[in-house]
Write an enzyme that holds these catalytic residues in place. Structure first.
Site, mmCIF file in Angstrom:
data_model
loop_
_atom_site.group_PDB
_atom_site.id
_atom_site.type_symbol
_atom_site.label_atom_id
_atom_site.label_comp_id
_atom_site.label_asym_id
_atom_site.label_seq_id
_atom_site.Cartn_x
_atom_site.Cartn_y
_atom_site.Cartn_z
ATOM 1 N N ASP A 30 0.846 -1.125 0.079
ATOM 2 C CA ASP A 30 -0.862 0.018 0.104
ATOM 3 C C ASP A 30 1.285 0.881 -0.175
ATOM 4 O OD1 ASP A 30 -3.088 -0.304 1.174
ATOM 5 O OD2 ASP A 30 -2.241 1.910 1.328
ATOM 6 N N GLU A 155 -19.135 -6.475 2.535
ATOM 7 C CA GLU A 155 -18.335 -6.066 3.694
ATOM 8 C C GLU A 155 -19.373 -6.165 4.515
ATOM 9 O OE1 GLU A 155 -18.025 -1.112 3.544
ATOM 10 O OE2 GLU A 155 -16.917 -1.722 1.082
ATOM 11 N N ALA A 252 -37.766 -4.885 1.946
ATOM 12 C CA ALA A 252 -37.312 -3.639 0.857
ATOM 13 C C ALA A 252 -36.642 -2.780 2.443
ATOM 14 C CB ALA A 252 -38.704 -3.887 1.611
ATOM 15 N N CYS A 260 -20.467 0.146 -3.542
ATOM 16 C CA CYS A 260 -20.341 -0.196 -4.309
ATOM 17 C C CYS A 260 -21.642 -0.380 -5.366
ATOM 18 C CB CYS A 260 -20.108 -1.903 -4.007
ATOM 19 S SG CYS A 260 -18.528 -2.398 -3.687
HETATM 20 C C1 UDX Z 1 -22.225 -5.815 -2.240
HETATM 21 C C2 UDX Z 1 -23.073 -7.659 -3.287
HETATM 22 O O1 UDX Z 1 -23.325 -7.509 -2.272
HETATM 23 C C3 UDX Z 1 -21.223 -7.908 -3.030
HETATM 24 O O2 UDX Z 1 -21.145 -8.800 -4.315
HETATM 25 C C4 UDX Z 1 -19.937 -6.886 -4.439
HETATM 26 O O3 UDX Z 1 -18.368 -7.637 -4.052
HETATM 27 C C5 UDX Z 1 -20.659 -5.541 -4.042
HETATM 28 O O4 UDX Z 1 -20.876 -5.333 -3.296
HETATM 29 P P1 UDX Z 1 -21.847 -4.222 -0.214
HETATM 30 O O5 UDX Z 1 -21.687 -3.240 -0.853
HETATM 31 O O6 UDX Z 1 -21.100 -4.688 0.677
HETATM 32 O O7 UDX Z 1 -22.117 -6.082 -1.358
HETATM 33 O O8 UDX Z 1 -23.136 -4.834 0.474
HETATM 34 P P2 UDX Z 1 -24.553 -5.625 0.500
HETATM 35 O O9 UDX Z 1 -24.714 -6.557 1.137
HETATM 36 O O10 UDX Z 1 -25.236 -6.483 -1.384
HETATM 37 O O11 UDX Z 1 -25.587 -4.043 0.115
HETATM 38 C C6 UDX Z 1 -25.362 -3.267 -0.247
HETATM 39 C C7 UDX Z 1 -27.215 -2.180 0.437
HETATM 40 O O12 UDX Z 1 -28.330 -2.651 -0.362
HETATM 41 C C8 UDX Z 1 -26.727 -2.072 1.835
HETATM 42 O O13 UDX Z 1 -27.658 -0.675 2.119
HETATM 43 C C9 UDX Z 1 -27.531 -2.943 1.740
HETATM 44 O O14 UDX Z 1 -28.418 -2.696 2.925
HETATM 45 C C10 UDX Z 1 -29.182 -2.844 1.485
HETATM 46 N N1 UDX Z 1 -30.056 -3.570 1.108
HETATM 47 C C11 UDX Z 1 -28.922 -5.234 0.525
HETATM 48 C C12 UDX Z 1 -31.065 -3.742 0.603
HETATM 49 O O15 UDX Z 1 -31.453 -2.425 1.280
HETATM 50 N N2 UDX Z 1 -31.606 -4.587 0.852
HETATM 51 C C13 UDX Z 1 -31.406 -6.105 0.896
HETATM 52 O O16 UDX Z 1 -31.970 -7.043 0.660
HETATM 53 C C14 UDX Z 1 -30.058 -6.799 0.316
#
Ligand code: UDX
Length: 430
Positions: A30, A155, A252, A260
């Site tokens: 890094d 994450e 929901a 991401c």
């Molecule tokens: C995501 C992808 O899941 C992962 O595969 C990729 O590598 C990176 O992006 P991440 O951003 O860590 O991962 O979080 P994730 O668990 O996917 O949730 C994303 C957002 O969606 C959060 O704000 C979460 O609260 C929201 N969410 C998730 C919902 O509102 N409803 C759901 O049913 C699932």
């Protein structure tokens, strides 16, 4: 095997640690000397369940080390991963300057055959650009292969996702790096898909956009549920029993956030545009996500009428459970919107308060979740931390001027909340 990971953010650090955990020798590079010093001293710059212990264990076993030197990292290993950030640009595109810089640095350091693996989330055709750049800047006659190996970790569950992946996607332009990539991933015992580089890059953007679409879909359904008196959780459960649909990512909420989904959606829409396709479907996914937040804020202001001077408690600041990450957090956005309307906030998060302090000013940070509601006109659930389900509701109700809860994550049962004396408003449920 010996491998080097350039970039120790969420993806690079967790990936490197998990590779070490399965027996590989990993050097993490890094360019931030403070971060490297912290990691070398046994500290960790992020909150990710299980990661700190794994780092300590693998450093002690001599399989994981940290350096600021790309030259050292490249010299030590045959496989070099690029895991640097690809932040969003104002126009919805992706800032590729970190990737390009690292590609040039690698080019300057290679003296023998290397496999250069891109793990950062990148627009389709980036692999071609990386290969072009390395070819341009490396010394004559040095051979290399560029591989695309997108990351699918979430994450908060990163270690679990890495140790037990659903699939490993490897995009190549020749067969030469395939055996090494298979050997690298063999300990994880996951299906390995070998494909071309462009498809591998697209799999990542298409997957994340599809998951975001799933959330926006159920959020749109939640609006119909509210208008018709149906219950969105029942609808999601019923839909999810169809194996073709599946229950996951049908919760929901007040909208998705994080580093991401919002970024990848914008990038995918822009890439499609550049390739001559108007991805209107994904623009709707974005629109529904924005409206979901607006609708939630309206629900609060319709109930409390004037927000100016009202004291509101907010539980949750991270963009989702199990993380201290507040980047593009719907919870932070909600707080800022309420502040703009003049509300006075008392906030709490189990892990994200430190990071929130940098972006969310003029609020009272409360150290105990059960203290948040005290003196408040309303309590809001903004992040789906499971411990919020254990909130002392009786104490919250007694401490509030009036017991009103807005649940942006559907953590509680509406009937039970009514029985306890709350005015309870959630998403897509009466
Ligand atoms: C995501 C992808 O899941 C992962 O595969 C990729 O590598 C990176 O992006 P991440 O951003 O860590 O991962 O979080 P994730 O668990 O996917 O949730 C994303 C957002 O969606 C959060 O704000 C979460 O609260 C929201 N969410 C998730 C919902 O509102 N409803 C759901 O049913 C699932």
């Amino acid at each position: 095997m010996k491998l080097t990971i350039i970039g120790t953010g969420y993806v690079g650090l967790t990936t490197g640690t998990c590779f070490a955990e399965v027996g590989h020798h990993v050097t993490c590079v890094d360019n931030d000397p403070k971060k490297v010093a912290l990691l070398q001293s046994g500290g960790i710059p992020i909150y990710e369940p299980g990661l700190e212990e794994l780092i300590r264990k693998n450093v002690a076993a001599g399989r994981l080390s940290f350096t600021t030197s790309t030259v050292e990292g490249v010299a030590k290993s045959d496989v070099i991963f690029i895991a640097v950030p690809t932040p969003p640009l104002d126009d919805g595109g992706v800032d590729m300057s970190f990737i390009e810089k690292v590609a040039r640095e690698i080019a300057g350091a290679v003296t023998s055959y290397k496999i250069i693996v891109d793990k950062s989330t990148v627009p389709v055709k980036t692999g071609e650009k990386v290969a072009e750049t390395i070819r341009r800047y490396c010394r004559a006659g040095v051979e290399f292969d560029v591989v695309s190996n997108p990351e699918f970790l979430r994450e908060g569950f990163a270690v679990e996702d890495l140790m037990k992946p659903d699939r490993v996607v490897v995009g190549v332009t020749s067969q030469r790096p395939v055996a090494a990539m298979r050997e690298l991933y063999a300990p994880f015992q996951a299906p390995i898909m070998i494909t071309d580089i462009n498809s591998a890059e697209l799999i990542k953007h298409a997957s994340n956009s599809f998951l975001a679409l799933k959330i926006s879909y159920i959020n749109a359904v939640s609006v119909i549920c509210e208008a018709s008196g149906a219950d969105v959780q029942e609808v999601a459960n019923g839909m999810g029993m169809d194996v073709r649909i599946g229950r996951r990512f049908l919760d929901a909420s007040l909208g998705f956030g994080g580093s991401c989904f919002p970024k990848d959606l914008s990038a995918f829409i822009q890439i499609a545009q550049q390739l001559g396709y108007d991805f209107a479907l994904l623009k709707d996914v974005q629109r529904i996500n924005e409206q979901q937040m607006e609708r939630f804020v309206k629900k609060i202001s319709d109930t409390l009428w004037v927000l100016k001077g009202k004291q509101i408690g907010v539980l949750g600041l991270a963009f989702k459970q199990n993380t201290d990450d507040v980047r593009m957090s719907p919870a932070i956005e909600l707080c800022q919107r309420l502040q703009r309307e003049g509300a006075v906030l008392r906030v709490y998060d189990p892990q994200a308060m430190e990071k929130a302090r940098a972006v969310l000013k003029d609020v009272t940070y409360v150290e105990d979740m059960n203290e948040v509601a005290t003196g408040c006109d309303a309590l809001v659930i903004a992040t789906e931390w499971p411990q919020f389900k254990k909130l002392d509701l009786e104490r919250a109700r007694k401490g509030m001027t009036h017991p009103i809860m807005f649940d942006g994550r559907n953590l509680f049962d509406p009937r039970e909340m009514e029985r306890l004396g709350f005015i309870y408003k959630s998403i897509g449920r009466r």
